[in-house]
Design an enzyme around this catalytic site. Structure first.
Site, PDB file in Angstrom:
ATOM      1  CG  HIS A  48      43.005 -96.070  29.547  1.00  0.00           C
ATOM      2  ND1 HIS A  48      44.125 -95.147  28.944  1.00  0.00           N
ATOM      3  CD2 HIS A  48      41.929 -95.469  29.478  1.00  0.00           C
ATOM      4  CE1 HIS A  48      43.470 -94.029  28.639  1.00  0.00           C
ATOM      5  NE2 HIS A  48      42.304 -94.206  29.030  1.00  0.00           N
TER       6      HIS A  48
ATOM      7  CG  ASN B  46      44.988 -89.574  28.427  1.00  0.00           C
ATOM      8  OD1 ASN B  46      45.287 -89.308  27.405  1.00  0.00           O
ATOM      9  ND2 ASN B  46      43.918 -89.993  29.296  1.00  0.00           N
TER      10      ASN B  46
ATOM     11  CB  SER C 207      41.149 -91.920  30.864  1.00  0.00           C
ATOM     12  OG  SER C 207      39.762 -91.459  31.011  1.00  0.00           O
TER      13      SER C 207
ATOM     14  CD  GLU D 235      47.950 -95.731  28.880  1.00  0.00           C
ATOM     15  OE1 GLU D 235      48.897 -94.715  28.578  1.00  0.00           O
ATOM     16  OE2 GLU D 235      46.824 -95.294  29.205  1.00  0.00           O
TER      17      GLU D 235
END
Ligand SMILES: NC(=O)c1ccc[n+]([C@@H]2O[C@H](COP(=O)([O-])OP(=O)(O)OC[C@H]3O[C@@H](n4cnc5c(N)ncnc54)[C@H](O)[C@@H]3O)[C@@H](O)[C@H]2O)c1
Length: 606
Positions: free
Chosen positions: A462, A512, A441, A474
């Site tokens: 991800h 993120n 991540s 992702e």
């Protein structure tokens, strides 16, 4: 925040009655505010600049009421009563009988000051004058009048009839009684309020606009497509809409002014300097929904319905050129690996997972069995499907057993040296055309790629926690990932029932990268004692429709994880605004890691 002594307004007594309200400016916000008042039995005098603008404002209000009727939320009679309560005018002079006047004209200080000076002349002495500004100083606006003590900020959220939050902004001179009366009015309007002092962006916008601007910069730099940026935040964080769709709803001209003001008033944080694309779009008249075109194209001006345009991706593209993947390897035995194995097996793939040791391998299997059992109990999985899925899963302790798989998903500990070693081994073991994916991540995918002799076949994949539940995946391509590898990976995601979004290989990817700076900003706001954790959580949930407030989310994610991700972002971008909040660092040092430690921003022992 220390409360100033209660000053009772001698002219008006303890509680004001709000029978008639004035609203100046009937754009995106003003029209909604008129509706809020009229729906709650308050007569409204609605002011626009000229007859055409009055007609547009009336049209906006009617459109919203008609939508409410169509949805069965308002009767025809109700609509008529509501319309009867609103008078339209182009003269500020008609506001003499208003008990409260809310200004909602464009976000320019000089314009607002001019309007307030005008209102001061025509409003009755006891009337309260309020601004709906998002970012300008209420204090600066108030001093354009002779009654700054009766000037206040009432910041509604868009769309005003829907969003529950109102930020009430008191300046250092706003009378306590005025604050109390406006708080009581909010309750009558069915709104919940937070009362705060006069700071750029107040609570919600101060936390929202850095994020929105960042999302625009991702789009401008072609880091990801508009659809993918928006889907990532909806599906990855449960937000009601993606940032670019929200920019269109807010209006790009308004968003530009808010960012510009926040940049100037809020300490020249570069993250608030409007991304050049916003100005270009405003200049070109692409203002968002209100002009029918912004980041997306709408059916017609004012319509919420998105229609395809030249940037709309071809739905058929996903999976084109993709080779079939039938056997999958998963490396790892943690929470993510376990969830990922289950997801693949339930979607019909044969899965071989590799754990370090028999004990770990058995634990993985037991966890998957328990999870599937739960799904059966809840009626989400048939017993026969569970048995078939479990039969597709094979545990192993040797990477060598992955020689025949078509795709490997690595989900080992988040340490680069460990991941690189795994990739080097996989490269030797796996078929030359197998795709090797990492679920990292925060680490650079390219580091894993260069540990192999097939960097074109290495990709980031991800998943979000819990993998069987979260729909987003992702797909991260490095500068060396081939188109084919991306196509294969996207096709697999679709097969898994996940929504793939694609982005480049930068710390934080989409979700993120956008989420953690916002969380960090919330910690900094708390640290600065501007608002309490409860008020901040409340503002983001009620004002922006977020499923959790930032502190609730931080406690769930884990403060140590949040700090690690924020550090990665800071190291990659060297953006001063990304520096982890000292309070976050201190809480982690103290072992207050969130729910898992039973103490984080909140204490769960009580
Ligand atoms: N758009 C949002 O999501 C949002 C949310 C909360 C607060 N706000 C704030 O609300 C205010 C209005 O923003 P908006 O998005 O509704 O803008 P908008 O551009 O949609 O509407 C502004 C309206 O004001 C009118 N106007 C301009 N000069 C006027 C004058 N002299 N007298 C009367 N009317 C005049 C314009 O004709 C226009 O209809 C701004 O301060 C903004 O920061 C916006």
């Amino acid at each position: 925040m220390a409360d100033s002594p209660k000053v009772v307004d001698e002219e008006v007594g303890v509680t004001r009655e709000f029978r008639t309200a004035g609203v100046v400016g009937l754009g995106t916000m003003g029209a909604g505010i008129v509706e809020v008042f009229a729906r709650n039995g308050i007569d409204v005098i609605a002011v626009e600049i000229d007859d055409d603008s009055v007609a547009r404002g009336r049209h906006r209000i009617l459109g919203s009421l008609e939508r409410a009727v169509a949805k069965g939320k308002l009767s025809e009679d109700g609509k008529r009563d509501l319309c009867d309560r609103v008078r339209f005018t182009t003269r500020l002079g008609d506001l003499g009988e208003a008990d409260l006047i809310v200004e909602a004209v464009p976000e320019h200080l000089d314009l607002k000051q001019r309007i307030f000076a005008g209102l001061d002349k025509v409003a009755k002495p006891e009337a309260i004058l309020a601004t709906n500004t998002s970012s300008l100083s209420v204090t600066e606006i108030s001093v354009a009048t002779c009654r700054p003590a009766r000037v206040i900020g009432i910041h509604f959220f868009n769309p005003a009839p829907v969003m529950k939050l109102v930020e009430v902004i008191r300046t250092v001179v706003t009378e306590e009684q005025v604050v109390a009366d406006i708080e009581a009015l909010c309750a009558r309007l069915g709104k919940v309020d937070v009362t705060i002092s006069d700071r750029a962006g107040f609570i919600a916008n101060a936390l929202l606009f850095g994020y929105l601007n960042h999302a625009v910069s991702m789009y401008e730099s072609r880091y990801a497509s508009r659809e993918d940026i928006d889907a990532a935040m909806r599906l990855g964080c449960g937000l009601p809409m993606g940032p670019l769709a929200l920019m269109d709803l807010i209006g790009l001209d308004t968003a530009y002014e808010i960012l510009d003001t926040m940049y100037r008033r809020g300490g020249r944080d570069r993250r608030h300097a409007p991304v050049p694309l916003i100005k270009q779009m405003v200049t070109a008249g692409l203002l968002g929904r209100k002009s029918g075109r912004g980041f997306y194209t709408y059916e017609k001006p004012g319509s919420p319905v998105v229609v395809p345009d030249e940037h709309t991706p071809d739905q058929g593209v996903t999976g084109n050129g993709a080779r079939p993947v039938s056997q999958v390897g998963v490396v790892g035995s943690g929470l993510m690996a376990t969830g990922i194995i289950e997801v693949f097996a339930r979607a019909g793939y044969d899965v071989i997972y590799v754990a370090r040791g028999e004990e770990k391998s058995a634990k993985v299997r037991a966890a998957i069995e328990a999870s599937m059992e739960k799904a059966v109990q809840r009626g989400k999985l048939a017993e026969a499907d569970r048995d078939a899925a479990l039969a597709r899963i094979t545990g192993s302790t040797r990477l060598d057993d992955l020689a025949g798989v078509d795709l490997v998903v690595e989900a080992v500990v988040e340490e680069l040296s460990v991941k690189k070693a795994v990739f080097a081994n996989l490269d030797e073991i796996c078929k030359p055309d197998a795709v090797l994916a990492t679920t990292t991540s925060s680490l650079p995918v390219i580091e894993c790629a260069v540990a192999t002799t097939r960097p074109d076949r290495v990709v980031g994949l991800h998943f979000f926690n819990p993998a069987p539940v979260m729909r987003l995946a992702e797909v991260v391509s490095t500068i060396q990932t081939s188109q084919e590898t991306v196509a294969v990976t996207r096709a697999v995601c679709v097969q898994l029932g996940k929504h793939p979004v694609q982005c480049a290989d930068r710390a934080g990817f989409i979700v993120n990268g956008l989420l953690f700076p916002y969380l960090n900003d919330a910690v900094k706001m708390l640290e600065a004692s501007y608002a309490t954790a409860d008020d901040i959580d409340h503002a983001m949930k009620q004002g922006c429709g977020y499923p959790m407030g930032p502190f609730e989310l931080l406690d769930v994610v884990g403060l140590d994880i949040a700090l690690a991700i924020q550090r990665q972002l800071y190291m990659e971008y060297r953006e001063p605004g990304y520096a982890p909040a000292p309070l976050l660092e201190h809480l982690v040092t103290a072992g207050y890691l969130g729910r898992k430690a039973r103490r984080g921003f909140r204490d769960y022992n009580r």
